[in-house]
Design an enzyme around this catalytic site. Structure first.
Site, short mmCIF file in Angstrom:
data_model
loop_
_atom_site.label_atom_id
_atom_site.label_comp_id
_atom_site.label_asym_id
_atom_site.label_seq_id
_atom_site.Cartn_x
_atom_site.Cartn_y
_atom_site.Cartn_z
N TRP A 101 0.82 -1.22 0.00
CA TRP A 101 0.00 0.00 0.00
C TRP A 101 0.84 1.25 0.00
O TRP A 101 0.49 2.25 -0.63
CB TRP A 101 -0.99 -0.01 1.17
N ASP A 169 -1.70 6.35 6.42
CA ASP A 169 -2.77 5.51 5.91
C ASP A 169 -3.08 4.48 7.01
O ASP A 169 -2.28 3.59 7.28
CB ASP A 169 -2.31 4.81 4.63
N LYS A 193 -12.78 -1.90 6.39
CA LYS A 193 -12.08 -2.85 7.26
C LYS A 193 -12.50 -2.70 8.72
O LYS A 193 -13.00 -3.64 9.32
CB LYS A 193 -10.58 -2.69 7.09
#
Ligand SMILES: *Cc1c(COP(=O)(O)O)cnc(C)c1O
Length: 356
Positions: A101, A169, A193
């Site tokens: 990511w 993030d 999530k």
């Protein structure tokens, strides 16, 4: 009806109580005779919902007044572009890469700023130390993925970036434990999530940084325009926003994030301790860098992978297949996964290792 223990990395398992509340609300939300999906985002009822969700999030994360909370579109990934557009005065930014990511966000940000790799420890399956961070004091910001969802690698410290804004993030570990918001300039996360269902991107940003967007920044990507319009520049993802509000209420009822941390650490310990106790399963991540939310593991004999997944599914333990990049298995154990689910997984792993 049979609910399984769903270890999906995202979209992920949601708490049963929240799902039951949603079911109950579906045709007649709060006596309105309508679903929350069917009403205007500008109605008094929806605005009250939005305000309560924000208030509860502020309470849960202990967000100081000088931070703005934004409920946006486009999940986490749209922020890969929004971040350089909103923070780009010197047109260069540092990226700390510890996994997929971090890498993806850096590649997207290249379209809008000159990105610089402060460090890349992805191949080593470990976190960099503070000393290894090669930071540019003139960078517009330093970006890192707090929890790398695919490898299961999570920061256990907050990088010190001096005066340069730190952007995190936190898509896969937000709300898993208390954090000190004041150590970050911007925190962002996709909702699917640990917050809600997909559709939303949550941004928590220091107010002093809002309003410096580049000219021609699209309205939906401009934190300033979104803040000025209560995140309703256009129609927001109303159902995802509503679900987020229900999850926040559930978290408060669980005793808040201090209690979630206790439970989450217990869950992670249970599975890592078991993996480390035998040669049948293996977790390759450096011990101090391991994620509390995503536990990746391999079987010593990879030819047993399909059998493992099939038998796990028969036991009501689903979505354990690892990401294509890593292979093997991955158990995502976000807030909604009860300790019973992790115990059931460990019991299954034990008996599977014994049988074959
Ligand atoms: C899942 C994930 C993303 C992508 O989220 P989207 O909402 O699909 O854009 C980004 N970063 C991390 C750390 C993730 O886990």
């Amino acid at each position: 009806m049979k609910r399984v223990f769903n270890f999906s990395p995202g979209p992920s398992m949601l708490p049963n109580v929240v799902m039951q509340k949603v079911q109950q609300d579906l045709l007649d939300w709060e006596g309105s005779g309508m679903s929350v999906m069917e009403i205007s985002h500008r109605s008094d009822e929806f605005l009250a919902l939005a305000h309560l969700a924000e208030e509860n999030l502020i309470k849960l994360l202990n967000i100081p007044n000088d931070y703005a909370v934004l409920f946006l579109h486009g999940g986490a990934s749209l922020q890969y572009s929004a971040i350089p557009l909103n923070l780009g005065k010197n047109n260069k930014a540092d990226y700390i890469i510890t996994g997929h990511w971090g890498q993806k966000s850096e590649r997207e940000a290249r379209k809008f700023t000159k990105t610089q790799i402060a460090v890349d420890t992805m191949a080593e399956l470990r976190l960099p130390t503070q000393q290894e961070l090669n930071l540019d004091p003139k960078a517009d910001y330093v970006h890192f993925a707090h929890n790398e969802t695919i490898l299961g690698l999570e920061f256990n410290y907050v990088p010190n970036t001096q005066a340069v804004p730190l952007v995190a993030d936190m898509s896969s570990n937000i709300l898993s434990r208390p954090i000190d918001i004041s150590k970050y300039s911007v925190i962002y996360a996709g909702a699917q999530k640990n917050i809600s269902i997909s559709g939303l991107g949550l941004v928590i940003a220091h107010r002093a940084l809002i309003g410096k967007q580049k000219p021609n920044t699209p309205g939906l990507l401009s934190w300033k325009e979104m803040l000025d319009n209560e995140c309703m520049l256009n129609t927001p993802s109303t159902f995802s926003w509503y679900m987020a509000g229900e999850v926040f209420k559930w978290l408060i009822a669980q005793g808040g994030l201090a209690n979630m941390q206790k439970i989450n650490e217990q869950k992670a310990r249970l599975i890592y301790d078991f993996i480390d106790s035998n040669d049948f399963y293996h977790n390759p991540i450096e011990v101090n860098s391991r994620s509390v939310m995503n536990v990746a593991f391999t079987l010593a004999d990879e030819s047993l992978n399909n059998k493992f997944l099939e038998q796990a599914k028969e036991q009501g333990l689903t979505n354990l297949k690892g990401h294509a990049l890593f292979g093997g298995m991955r158990a995502s154990i976000y807030n909604a996964m009860p300790i019973e689910g992790v115990q059931a997984l460990v019991n299954f792993m034990k008996s599977f290792a014994k049988k074959v």
